[in-house]
Design an enzyme around this catalytic site. Structure first.
Site, PDB file in Angstrom:
ATOM      1  N   TYR A 160       0.833  -1.203   0.000  1.00 65.31           N
ATOM      2  CA  TYR A 160       0.000   0.000   0.000  1.00 65.31           C
ATOM      3  C   TYR A 160       0.872   1.259   0.000  1.00 65.31           C
ATOM      4  CZ  TYR A 160      -4.393   2.508   0.682  1.00 65.31           C
ATOM      5  OH  TYR A 160      -5.495   3.322   0.513  1.00 65.31           O
TER       6      TYR A 160
ATOM      7  N   LYS B 105      -3.631   8.252   3.545  1.00 62.76           N
ATOM      8  CA  LYS B 105      -4.966   7.951   4.061  1.00 62.76           C
ATOM      9  C   LYS B 105      -5.047   8.214   5.572  1.00 62.76           C
ATOM     10  CE  LYS B 105      -7.136   6.452   0.324  1.00 62.76           C
ATOM     11  NZ  LYS B 105      -8.301   7.162  -0.255  1.00 62.76           N
TER      12      LYS B 105
END
Length: 260
Positions: A161, A168
């Protein structure tokens, strides 16, 4: 998932949905659920290439407002909200579903992420939500609900990720602070964290199929979620039934996030 809705809990609500790329987008699930539950839609598209995929969706959902929105292009965001103010005079629901990073920075480790790539990812994927909230808040005259899309990698390390994890995490923190600042105006803010879904944005992640398989294996419910699961959850959160909920990250992942 499409249901028979005896009560259209979003009847007469005005909803702006940003981030639809095609019929597999999370934002499309939100728009479709809102429409089924009675809301009127404003839909944006990222550029001319995306327009061909998004315009038929806007037509099918009877969206009277359909406009371009490129967060990197000056004036686009202001034009969208000026149109909403002119045509509707108010806004009840906002969906921000935008995430982007340069491919090299997205697929490389965080240690090797360039400063430029990190800044671009943060601007488009995170600060754009703050800019939208600033313009949306004055139109939410009787309160409203704002949504932005996060992921489990904001709070736990998810292999591959990479830079999007810190981005995020910042997005979820922004949502909490906006919930605090906008709460006195009756505006609720929700960072929503769906499980992995086969979307165009997710396809840029390295070994994404492995993430899907692992999520399905670990989910207590034993299956992956879909875009309509996300859409109907957001519809509930935007309804009067959730009027005292704000600021908390809402996981829609079949329970994956509770597992060690």
């Amino acid at each position: 998932m499409t249901e028979d809705h005896p009560r259209r809990i979003l009847k007469d609500a005005k909803a702006l949905v940003c981030g639809i790329a095609n019929a597999h987008s999370i934002a499309y699930g939100c728009a479709k659920a809102f429409h089924e539950l009675g809301a009127e839609l404003a839909i944006t598209y990222a550029g001319e290439k995306a327009k061909a995929y998004v315009e038929p969706i806007a037509h099918d959902l009877d969206a009277p407002i359909f406009m371009p929105l490129d967060f990197t292009r000056p004036g686009d965001l202001e034009a969208v909200f000026a149109r909403i103010e002119k045509d509707w005079g108010r806004l009840d629901i906002l969906v921000h579903s935008a995430a982007w990073a340069p491919k090299a920075d997205l697929q490389g480790g965080l240690l090797d992420c360039s400063a430029e790539g990190f800044a671009q990812a943060m601007d488009i994927s995170c600060h754009s939500f703050v800019r939208m909230a600033r313009l949306a808040a004055p139109l939410m005259k009787d309160g409203g609900t704002m949504f932005t899309m996060s992921y489990y990698g904001a709070n736990r390390v998810v292999p591959n990720y990479n830079v999007m994890g810190p981005v995020k995490a910042a997005l979820e923190a922004c949502a909490r602070y906006l919930a605090y600042e906008l709460g006195p105006k009756g505006i609720r803010v929700h960072p929503v964290s769906p499980g992995p879904l086969k979307t165009r944005a997710a396809s840029g992640l390295k070994n994404f199929d492995v993430m899907l398989t692992e999520a399905e294996r670990r989910a207590p419910l034993g299956e992956l979620v879909d875009i309509m699961d996300v859409g109907f959850t957001c519809a509930f959160l935007a309804s009067p039934y959730a009027r005292r909920l704000t600021g908390e990250t809402v996981y829609i992942d079949g329970g994956v996030h509770i597992m060690a």
